[in-house]
Design an enzyme around this catalytic site. Structure first.
Site, mmCIF file in Angstrom:
data_model
loop_
_atom_site.group_PDB
_atom_site.id
_atom_site.type_symbol
_atom_site.label_atom_id
_atom_site.label_comp_id
_atom_site.label_asym_id
_atom_site.label_seq_id
_atom_site.Cartn_x
_atom_site.Cartn_y
_atom_site.Cartn_z
ATOM 1 N N GLY A 1 39.365 35.629 36.007
ATOM 2 C CA GLY A 1 39.631 34.543 36.946
ATOM 3 C C GLY A 1 38.336 34.063 37.576
ATOM 4 N N GLY A 2 38.366 33.892 38.893
ATOM 5 C CA GLY A 2 37.207 33.377 39.626
ATOM 6 C C GLY A 2 35.993 34.269 39.504
ATOM 7 N N GLY B 1 12.455 16.018 13.139
ATOM 8 C CA GLY B 1 12.757 16.125 14.569
ATOM 9 C C GLY B 1 12.608 17.552 15.060
ATOM 10 C CB ALA B 2 13.320 20.801 13.482
HETATM 11 C C1 HXC Z 1 44.771 42.806 44.782
HETATM 12 C C2 HXC Z 1 44.435 44.154 42.952
HETATM 13 C C3 HXC Z 1 43.922 43.066 42.219
HETATM 14 C C4 HXC Z 1 43.864 41.795 42.877
HETATM 15 C C5 HXC Z 1 43.863 44.789 40.955
HETATM 16 N N1 HXC Z 1 44.373 45.196 42.121
HETATM 17 N N2 HXC Z 1 43.584 43.494 40.995
HETATM 18 N N3 HXC Z 1 44.842 44.023 44.218
HETATM 19 N N4 HXC Z 1 44.300 41.721 44.157
HETATM 20 N N5 HXC Z 1 43.386 40.735 42.254
HETATM 21 C C6 HXC Z 1 44.825 46.539 42.457
HETATM 22 C C7 HXC Z 1 46.033 46.948 41.642
HETATM 23 O O1 HXC Z 1 47.215 46.463 42.246
HETATM 24 C C8 HXC Z 1 45.940 48.451 41.705
HETATM 25 O O2 HXC Z 1 46.419 48.898 42.939
HETATM 26 C C9 HXC Z 1 44.471 48.711 41.698
HETATM 27 O O3 HXC Z 1 43.837 47.473 42.079
HETATM 28 C C10 HXC Z 1 43.945 49.103 40.330
HETATM 29 O O4 HXC Z 1 44.429 48.188 39.370
HETATM 30 P P1 HXC Z 1 45.178 48.618 38.031
HETATM 31 O O5 HXC Z 1 46.019 47.472 37.606
HETATM 32 O O6 HXC Z 1 45.829 49.941 38.202
HETATM 33 O O7 HXC Z 1 43.939 48.819 37.032
HETATM 34 P P2 HXC Z 1 43.855 48.511 35.480
HETATM 35 O O8 HXC Z 1 45.075 49.051 34.787
HETATM 36 O O9 HXC Z 1 42.518 49.024 35.024
HETATM 37 O O10 HXC Z 1 43.863 46.935 35.347
HETATM 38 C C11 HXC Z 1 42.829 46.172 35.910
HETATM 39 C C12 HXC Z 1 43.172 44.660 35.887
HETATM 40 C C13 HXC Z 1 44.561 44.468 36.577
HETATM 41 C C14 HXC Z 1 43.196 44.200 34.427
HETATM 42 C C15 HXC Z 1 42.061 43.929 36.623
HETATM 43 O O11 HXC Z 1 44.570 45.150 37.844
HETATM 44 C C16 HXC Z 1 44.889 43.042 36.800
HETATM 45 O O12 HXC Z 1 45.347 42.366 35.875
HETATM 46 N N6 HXC Z 1 44.699 42.570 38.033
HETATM 47 C C17 HXC Z 1 45.010 41.224 38.407
HETATM 48 C C18 HXC Z 1 44.022 40.264 37.819
HETATM 49 C C19 HXC Z 1 44.217 38.887 38.344
HETATM 50 O O13 HXC Z 1 45.158 38.169 37.895
HETATM 51 N N7 HXC Z 1 43.472 38.503 39.393
HETATM 52 C C20 HXC Z 1 43.633 37.338 40.179
HETATM 53 C C21 HXC Z 1 42.841 36.282 39.522
HETATM 54 S S1 HXC Z 1 43.012 34.793 40.361
HETATM 55 P P3 HXC Z 1 47.442 50.108 43.053
HETATM 56 O O14 HXC Z 1 47.541 50.337 44.533
HETATM 57 O O15 HXC Z 1 48.711 49.644 42.428
HETATM 58 O O16 HXC Z 1 46.805 51.219 42.308
HETATM 59 C C22 HXC Z 1 41.486 34.428 40.726
HETATM 60 C C23 HXC Z 1 41.323 33.019 41.190
HETATM 61 C C24 HXC Z 1 40.032 32.831 41.887
HETATM 62 O O17 HXC Z 1 40.591 35.198 40.635
HETATM 63 C C25 HXC Z 1 39.450 31.497 41.559
HETATM 64 C C26 HXC Z 1 38.178 31.280 42.333
HETATM 65 C C27 HXC Z 1 37.522 30.007 41.945
#
Ligand code: HXC
Length: 516
Positions: free
Chosen positions: A171-172, A406-407
Site C-alpha cells: 500500500g502506501g 543516436g546512441a
Molecule cells: C493495523 C496491522 C496492520 C495494519 C498488520 N497489522 N497490518 N494492524 N494496521 N495495516 C497487525 C495484524 O493485525 C497483526 O496483529 C499483526 O500486525 C501482525 O500481522 P500478521 O497478519 O499476523 O502478520 P503476517 O501474517 O506476517 O502478515 C503481514 C501482512 C498482513 C501481509 C502485512 O498483516 C496484512 O495483510 N496486513 C494488512 C495490509 C494492508 O492492507 N495494509 C493497509 C494498506 S492501506 P495481531 O494482533 O492480530 O497479531 C495503505 C494506504 C496508505 O497503506 C496510502 C498512503 C498514500
C-alpha cells in the site's frame, strides 16, 4: 517519589521500550526468519553507536480498543549512529508492534529523523517491515505517509536516502522507498506491492504468489524497482555500509578518498587484446571495468535488470566514480527503454552527489521495433540524453568499439557536455552501422548489381574501411585522443585529476522538464 525510584522507573521504561511488542512477538518475528528492528540497526551501524530517539512516544488513538494496545515507541525505532565513523540517521519499522503499521505517532518519529538528517547533512536509512497504514487510525495515517513522502522529495539530492525492505511493504508503504535513491531487498522475506495477491485476484482475476508479485527477484529482474538483492539480512546491511563508503554525506561534500593500494601506473596487457576481430562478436565489458578500477572492486547497481547497460560504483586512485557502460554480451549492448531508464537515474544520482562519471561505450544503436516504439523509446531514450547533458560532474567517455548513431550522441558524447572522449583503436564511430549505411547510400548500385548480396558485402567493407575507426572523429575533435587500451586506467586517473576542480553551471531556471 525518591530519586532512586525515579531512576528505576526510567530503567524500567527503557527496558519495556526495547522489547517493542513483547517477547512473544519477537519470537514470532524470529520464527518468520526475520530480525527485529533493533537487531537490524545493530547490524547496520558501527558497534554501540546507536542513539535512540523518541523511545517513549505512543499513539493517541482510542478507536477500536486501541487505547489498550499501546507500546512505548510505537511501531518504529528511530535515531542516529555511525557507519565507518560517519554520522547517519536511521528508522526501522518494528513489526512486533501492530505489524509495524504506520500511525500518526510513527510518522512523526520518521519525519523528525528525516528533518534532522537534512539539517545535519547526513544520510538517512529507512528499514521497512510494515503492514502499511494503521487501519484503526484512518486518515491520520494517510497524512503521516504524505508527510514522509514530502520529505523524501524535498531532501532528494540533499542527502543520500536508502531503503532496506526486509518484510512486507504494501500500500502506501511502497512509495517512500520508491522515492529514495536505492532499494535493498532480501530473497524470501521482502515484498513490495501496491495491492497484495488477494486484491489482485479480485480485481484482475490473476492468480499470483506474493513472491511472484513483489518479491526481491521480481523487483530485481522484472520491474527494476529494487537495486540490490541479498540472500540474508546480514549481507544486506553489509551492502548498505559498502554503498555508503562510495558516497559523500550530502550534496555539498565530495566522497571520501580511500587508500586502495593500487598503483596509478598499473597496466593490463590483456586489454589490448580483449576486442574480438569479428565486430559482431561479444566480449564482457565487466572484464574491462574490473581491470581498470582500483583492486578490481566494482559495486554493481541493478545487476539483474537491463543487463545490456551496466551501472555501478568503483574507485580510481582511491576516489569514487560512477560507471555507466554498454554490455556487448547482452543484446549486443543496444539501448532500450529499460537500459535508458536505468542509466539515466544513475547518472542523475551521481550528479546530485558529486561523483564523477566514467562511461564505457560499445553501442550499436537504440533497439528498433514496434515493441520499443510503442513503449516510448523516444521518450525514455531522451531521459538519458537529458541526464548526461544536465550533469555538471566530471564526465569522461571511453569508446571501446561501436559508437553508432543516436546512441553515440547519448553515451556522454563531447557535444552533450562530456568533458573528454577517449577512444581505443578498435573504436568505430559513424552515423550508423556499416550495413545500414551501405544499404542506404549504395541502394541503387546494389539493386542494379548482377549479384546484389555480393555488392552489399563489398560496399559494407568499403564503408567500414572508411568510417569504422576512431580517426575520422578524432580529426574533427569529436574524439579527444585515441589511446592504447592498456593505458586506460592511467589516462582516466590523469583526466580525473585534471577535472578535479571542474566548475560548470546550468542556465538559471526553476527546474527543467525532463521527459518523464
Ligand atoms: C493495523 C496491522 C496492520 C495494519 C498488520 N497489522 N497490518 N494492524 N494496521 N495495516 C497487525 C495484524 O493485525 C497483526 O496483529 C499483526 O500486525 C501482525 O500481522 P500478521 O497478519 O499476523 O502478520 P503476517 O501474517 O506476517 O502478515 C503481514 C501482512 C498482513 C501481509 C502485512 O498483516 C496484512 O495483510 N496486513 C494488512 C495490509 C494492508 O492492507 N495494509 C493497509 C494498506 S492501506 P495481531 O494482533 O492480530 O497479531 C495503505 C494506504 C496508505 O497503506 C496510502 C498512503 C498514500
Amino acid at each position: 517519589m525518591s530519586k532512586e525510584r525515579k531512576l528505576l522507573e526510567l530503567k524500567d521504561k527503557i527496558e519495556k521500550a526495547r522489547l517493542g511488542g513483547g517477547k512473544a512477538r519477537i519470537e514470532k518475528q524470529h520464527k518468520r526468519g526475520k530480525l527485529t528492528a533493533r537487531e537490524r540497526i545493530d547490524l547496520l551501524l558501527d558497534e554501540n553507536s546507536f542513539e535512540e530517539m523518541d523511545p517513549f512516544k505512543m499513539h493517541e488513538c482510542s478507536d477500536f480498543g486501541m487505547e489498550k494496545k499501546k507500546f512505548l515507541g510505537d511501531g518504529v525505532v528511530t535515531g542516529y549512529g555511525s557507519i565507518d565513523g560517519r554520522l547517519v540517521f536511521v528508522y526501522a519499522f518494528d513489526f512486533t508492534v501492530l505489524g509495524g503499521s504506520l500511525s500518526k505517532a510513527v510518522a512523526e518519529k520518521i519525519v523528525k529523523v528525516q528533518e534532522l538528517s537534512a539539517k545535519n547533512g547526513a544520510p538517512l536509512i529507512g528499514i521497512n517491515d510494515s503492514g502499511g497504514a494503521r487501519v484503526q487510525e484512518g486518515v491520520d495515517a494517510l497524512a503521516g505517509y504524505t508527510d514522509i513522502f514530502r520529505n523524501n522529495i524535498l531532501y532528494s539530492g540533499v542527502v543520500p536516502q536508502i531503503s532496506a525492505v526486509v518484510g512486507p511493504c504494501a500500500g502506501g508503504a511502497v512509495y517512500s522507498p520508491a522515492l529514495t535513491d536505492f532499494i535493498f531487498m532480501v530473497k524470501d522475506i521482502s515484498y513490495m506491492f501496491l495491492t497484495g495477491p488477494r486484491v489482485v485476484k479480485s480485481v484482475t482475476h490473476e492468480e499470483v504468489t506474493k513472491e511472484e508479485l513483489g518479491g526481491a527477484t521480481t523487483h530485481a529482474t522484472k520491474s527494476g524497482v529494487s537495486h540490490f538483492t541479498y540472500d540474508d539480512e546480514k549481507s544486506l546491511f553489509q551492502g548498505i555500509r559498502e554503498l555508503l563508503s562510495y558516497l559523500p554525506q550530502n550534496n555539498t561534500e565530495e566522497p571520501q578518498a580511500v587508500e586502495m593500494g593500487d598503483s596509478v601506473n598499473r597496466v593490463d596487457e590483456d586489454l589490448n587484446y580483449i576486442i574480438p576481430d569479428d565486430p559482431n562478436r561479444a566480449y564482457d565489458m565487466k572484464k574491462v571495468i574490473n581491470s581498470i578500477l582500483d583492486n578490481g572492486e566494482f559495486m554493481e547497481v541493478q545487476p539483474l535488470y537491463a543487463k545490456n547497460m551496466i551501472v555501478g560504483f568503483g574507485r580510481l586512485n582511491g576516489k569514487s566514480v560512477g560507471i555507466v557502460a554498454n554490455q556487448p554480451k547482452s543484446l549486443a549492448g543496444v539501448i532500450d527503454v529499460k537500459a535508458s531508464n536505468k542509466a539515466a537515474r544513475f547518472v542523475r544520482f551521481c550528479d546530485c552527489f558529486n561523483i564523477p562519471l566514467v562511461t564505457f561505450e560499445d553501442v550499436p544503436g537504440f533497439m528498433p521495433g514496434t515493441d520499443q516504439e510503442f513503449q516510448g523509446i523516444i521518450k525514455h531514450g531522451s531521459k538519458l540524453l537529458y541526464a548526461y547533458a544536465e550533469a555538471t560532474v566530471p564526465k569522461i567517455t571511453i569508446i571501446t568499439r561501436k559508437g553508432y548513431g543516436g546512441a553515440f550522441c547519448v553515451m556522454n558524447s563531447r557535444n552533450l557536455r562530456g568533458d573528454l572522449s577517449l577512444a581505443w583503436p578498435s573504436a568505430e564511430i559513424a552515423v550508423m552501422g556499416p550495413k545500414g549505411a551501405s544499404s542506404i547510400i549504395f541502394r541503387h548500385e546494389i539493386e542494379e548489381a548482377e549479384n546484389p548480396k555480393e555488392k552489399l558485402q563489398e560496399k559494407i567493407k568499403e564503408y567500414r574501411d572508411k568510417f569504422a575507426n576512431p580517426y575520422v572523429a578524432a580529426s574533427k575533435g569529436i574524439i579527444d585522443e585515441v589511446i592504447e587500451p592498456k593505458a586506460t586506467r592511467y589516462k582516466l586517473i590523469k583526466s580525473l585529476e585534471m577535472l578535479n576542480n571542474k566548475r560548470d553551471d546550468l542556465p538559471p531556471k526553476k527546474h527543467g522538464n525532463i521527459p518523464l
